[in-house]
Structures are given as C-alpha cells and as structure tokens.
Design a protein around this motif. Structure first.
Motif, PDB file in Angstrom:
ATOM      1  N   SER A  62       0.862  -1.176   0.000  1.00  0.00           N
ATOM      2  CA  SER A  62       0.000   0.000   0.000  1.00  0.00           C
ATOM      3  C   SER A  62       0.902   1.230   0.000  1.00  0.00           C
ATOM      4  O   SER A  62       1.709   1.414   0.915  1.00  0.00           O
ATOM      5  CB  SER A  62      -0.897   0.005   1.231  1.00  0.00           C
ATOM      6  N   ASP A  63       0.761   2.065  -1.025  1.00  0.00           N
ATOM      7  CA  ASP A  63       1.564   3.278  -1.147  1.00  0.00           C
ATOM      8  C   ASP A  63       0.855   4.407  -0.405  1.00  0.00           C
ATOM      9  O   ASP A  63      -0.199   4.874  -0.843  1.00  0.00           O
ATOM     10  CB  ASP A  63       1.742   3.635  -2.622  1.00  0.00           C
ATOM     11  N   PRO A  64       1.400   4.873   0.734  1.00  0.00           N
ATOM     12  CA  PRO A  64       0.714   5.908   1.507  1.00  0.00           C
ATOM     13  C   PRO A  64       0.656   7.260   0.789  1.00  0.00           C
ATOM     14  O   PRO A  64      -0.231   8.063   1.050  1.00  0.00           O
ATOM     15  CB  PRO A  64       1.528   6.002   2.797  1.00  0.00           C
ATOM     16  N   ALA A  65       1.571   7.504  -0.134  1.00  0.00           N
ATOM     17  CA  ALA A  65       1.596   8.786  -0.850  1.00  0.00           C
ATOM     18  C   ALA A  65       0.441   8.908  -1.846  1.00  0.00           C
ATOM     19  O   ALA A  65      -0.103   9.987  -2.042  1.00  0.00           O
ATOM     20  CB  ALA A  65       2.929   8.954  -1.570  1.00  0.00           C
ATOM     21  N   THR A  66       0.063   7.793  -2.466  1.00  0.00           N
ATOM     22  CA  THR A  66      -0.973   7.833  -3.506  1.00  0.00           C
ATOM     23  C   THR A  66      -2.257   7.110  -3.114  1.00  0.00           C
ATOM     24  O   THR A  66      -3.281   7.287  -3.765  1.00  0.00           O
ATOM     25  CB  THR A  66      -0.459   7.185  -4.804  1.00  0.00           C
ATOM     26  N   GLY A  67      -2.188   6.265  -2.089  1.00  0.00           N
ATOM     27  CA  GLY A  67      -3.337   5.465  -1.705  1.00  0.00           C
ATOM     28  C   GLY A  67      -3.511   4.213  -2.564  1.00  0.00           C
ATOM     29  O   GLY A  67      -4.436   3.440  -2.348  1.00  0.00           O
ATOM     30  N   MET A  68      -2.621   4.021  -3.540  1.00  0.00           N
ATOM     31  CA  MET A  68      -2.700   2.842  -4.422  1.00  0.00           C
ATOM     32  C   MET A  68      -2.249   1.594  -3.676  1.00  0.00           C
ATOM     33  O   MET A  68      -1.384   1.667  -2.808  1.00  0.00           O
ATOM     34  CB  MET A  68      -1.796   3.019  -5.642  1.00  0.00           C
ATOM     35  N   GLN A  69      -2.866   0.466  -4.030  1.00  0.00           N
ATOM     36  CA  GLN A  69      -2.416  -0.825  -3.526  1.00  0.00           C
ATOM     37  C   GLN A  69      -1.951  -1.659  -4.709  1.00  0.00           C
ATOM     38  O   GLN A  69      -2.528  -1.579  -5.793  1.00  0.00           O
ATOM     39  CB  GLN A  69      -3.525  -1.540  -2.770  1.00  0.00           C
ATOM     40  N   TYR A  70      -0.899  -2.426  -4.485  1.00  0.00           N
ATOM     41  CA  TYR A  70      -0.311  -3.254  -5.537  1.00  0.00           C
ATOM     42  C   TYR A  70      -0.245  -4.697  -5.072  1.00  0.00           C
ATOM     43  O   TYR A  70       0.125  -4.967  -3.932  1.00  0.00           O
ATOM     44  CB  TYR A  70       1.113  -2.790  -5.863  1.00  0.00           C
ATOM     45  N   ILE A  71      -0.606  -5.611  -5.953  1.00  0.00           N
ATOM     46  CA  ILE A  71      -0.421  -7.042  -5.724  1.00  0.00           C
ATOM     47  C   ILE A  71       0.729  -7.468  -6.636  1.00  0.00           C
ATOM     48  O   ILE A  71       0.626  -7.366  -7.854  1.00  0.00           O
ATOM     49  CB  ILE A  71      -1.692  -7.841  -6.043  1.00  0.00           C
ATOM     50  N   LEU A  72       1.821  -7.916  -6.030  1.00  0.00           N
ATOM     51  CA  LEU A  72       3.028  -8.261  -6.781  1.00  0.00           C
ATOM     52  C   LEU A  72       3.320  -9.748  -6.665  1.00  0.00           C
ATOM     53  O   LEU A  72       3.145 -10.343  -5.597  1.00  0.00           O
ATOM     54  CB  LEU A  72       4.224  -7.461  -6.243  1.00  0.00           C
ATOM     55  N   ARG A  73       3.793 -10.328  -7.754  1.00  0.00           N
ATOM     56  CA  ARG A  73       4.136 -11.755  -7.772  1.00  0.00           C
ATOM     57  C   ARG A  73       5.617 -11.928  -7.486  1.00  0.00           C
ATOM     58  O   ARG A  73       6.455 -11.187  -7.997  1.00  0.00           O
ATOM     59  CB  ARG A  73       3.807 -12.343  -9.134  1.00  0.00           C
ATOM     60  N   TYR A  74       5.947 -12.931  -6.688  1.00  0.00           N
ATOM     61  CA  TYR A  74       7.347 -13.215  -6.370  1.00  0.00           C
ATOM     62  C   TYR A  74       8.152 -13.538  -7.628  1.00  0.00           C
ATOM     63  O   TYR A  74       9.340 -13.279  -7.673  1.00  0.00           O
ATOM     64  CB  TYR A  74       7.475 -14.405  -5.429  1.00  0.00           C
ATOM     65  N   ARG A  75       7.506 -14.113  -8.615  1.00  0.00           N
ATOM     66  CA  ARG A  75       8.239 -14.568  -9.793  1.00  0.00           C
ATOM     67  C   ARG A  75       8.950 -13.414 -10.504  1.00  0.00           C
ATOM     68  O   ARG A  75       9.939 -13.627 -11.184  1.00  0.00           O
ATOM     69  CB  ARG A  75       7.328 -15.353 -10.720  1.00  0.00           C
ATOM     70  N   ASN A  76       8.457 -12.186 -10.355  1.00  0.00           N
ATOM     71  CA  ASN A  76       9.075 -11.023 -10.986  1.00  0.00           C
ATOM     72  C   ASN A  76      10.025 -10.269 -10.061  1.00  0.00           C
ATOM     73  O   ASN A  76      10.623  -9.281 -10.463  1.00  0.00           O
ATOM     74  CB  ASN A  76       7.995 -10.057 -11.481  1.00  0.00           C
ATOM     75  N   LEU A  77      10.174 -10.726  -8.841  1.00  0.00           N
ATOM     76  CA  LEU A  77      10.958 -10.026  -7.824  1.00  0.00           C
ATOM     77  C   LEU A  77      12.454 -10.195  -8.056  1.00  0.00           C
ATOM     78  O   LEU A  77      12.949 -11.306  -8.215  1.00  0.00           O
ATOM     79  CB  LEU A  77      10.586 -10.560  -6.437  1.00  0.00           C
ATOM     80  N   ASP A  78      13.175  -9.053  -8.064  1.00  0.00           N
ATOM     81  CA  ASP A  78      14.635  -9.078  -8.105  1.00  0.00           C
ATOM     82  C   ASP A  78      15.196  -8.990  -6.694  1.00  0.00           C
ATOM     83  O   ASP A  78      15.954  -9.839  -6.267  1.00  0.00           O
ATOM     84  CB  ASP A  78      15.176  -7.938  -8.953  1.00  0.00           C
ATOM     85  N   TYR A  79      14.804  -7.925  -5.981  1.00  0.00           N
ATOM     86  CA  TYR A  79      15.225  -7.788  -4.587  1.00  0.00           C
ATOM     87  C   TYR A  79      14.357  -6.760  -3.873  1.00  0.00           C
ATOM     88  O   TYR A  79      13.567  -6.055  -4.501  1.00  0.00           O
ATOM     89  CB  TYR A  79      16.717  -7.447  -4.475  1.00  0.00           C
ATOM     90  N   ILE A  80      14.522  -6.705  -2.543  1.00  0.00           N
ATOM     91  CA  ILE A  80      13.713  -5.831  -1.687  1.00  0.00           C
ATOM     92  C   ILE A  80      14.653  -5.060  -0.783  1.00  0.00           C
ATOM     93  O   ILE A  80      15.626  -5.619  -0.283  1.00  0.00           O
ATOM     94  CB  ILE A  80      12.757  -6.651  -0.791  1.00  0.00           C
ATOM     95  N   THR A  81      14.338  -3.777  -0.558  1.00  0.00           N
ATOM     96  CA  THR A  81      15.021  -3.010   0.498  1.00  0.00           C
ATOM     97  C   THR A  81      13.958  -2.529   1.482  1.00  0.00           C
ATOM     98  O   THR A  81      12.816  -2.291   1.122  1.00  0.00           O
ATOM     99  CB  THR A  81      15.798  -1.808  -0.084  1.00  0.00           C
ATOM    100  N   PHE A  82      14.360  -2.416   2.742  1.00  0.00           N
ATOM    101  CA  PHE A  82      13.447  -1.988   3.814  1.00  0.00           C
ATOM    102  C   PHE A  82      13.975  -0.709   4.440  1.00  0.00           C
ATOM    103  O   PHE A  82      15.170  -0.528   4.592  1.00  0.00           O
ATOM    104  CB  PHE A  82      13.338  -3.072   4.896  1.00  0.00           C
ATOM    105  N   ASP A  83      13.038   0.170   4.825  1.00  0.00           N
ATOM    106  CA  ASP A  83      13.431   1.412   5.509  1.00  0.00           C
ATOM    107  C   ASP A  83      13.594   1.140   6.996  1.00  0.00           C
ATOM    108  O   ASP A  83      12.993   0.284   7.560  1.00  0.00           O
ATOM    109  CB  ASP A  83      12.376   2.499   5.302  1.00  0.00           C
TER     110      ASP A  83
END
Length: 81
Positions: A60-81
């Motif tokens: 959920s993007d707090p700046a825009t209110g958009m929600q995204y459903i993402l598939r692991y198969r397309n994932l390269d990497y993740i960073t966390f704040d």
C-alpha cells in the motif's frame, strides 16, 4: 519450490512469505523485472507491506493510496526502511 534472493542469499519462496509476514506495516521498496514487456521492463514499487501469501505480496503506497499485488516470480530484490 522457487528460490529468490534476499540480502544476497537464496531463500525458498515459503521462507520469503514468512519473512514478509513478519514485516507487515514496514515501508519497503520492491524491485521487479517483467521480461518481454516493451513498455516497462523493470519497475520499482514502494509502499507498506499489507500481506504476503504463497507467491504474492500486497503493498500500500501511503503517498498515492494505491495498492499493488506483486508476484514473487518477478521479484529481483527488496530493500526496507
């Protein structure tokens, strides 16, 4: 079971789901690659982790209110704040 990279280490998909479920509510940036897509081959999604299940994560993007459903198969990497 598919393996993905987290912090440079191979993680089984089930392990990634467990890890992401412990990070619910945390701001994260997901770097995704979509092969054979001429409009956008690579895309970055940023938002709070809402949920993770077998093969999918919801952001959920707090700046825009958009929600995204993402598939692991397309994932390269993740960073966390």
């Amino acid at each position: 079971m598919k393996r993905v990279q987290v912090k440079g280490k191979d993680v089984r998909q089930g392990g990634l789901t467990k890890y992401l479920n412990r990070k619910i509510g945390v701001m994260a940036t997901f770097y995704m690659t979509y092969r054979d897509n001429k409009e956008w081959n690579a895309k970055i999604f940023r938002g709070n982790i809402v949920s993770a299940s077998n093969g999918l994560v919801v952001l959920s993007d707090p700046a825009t209110g958009m929600q995204y459903i993402l598939r692991y198969r397309n994932l390269d990497y993740i960073t966390f704040d």
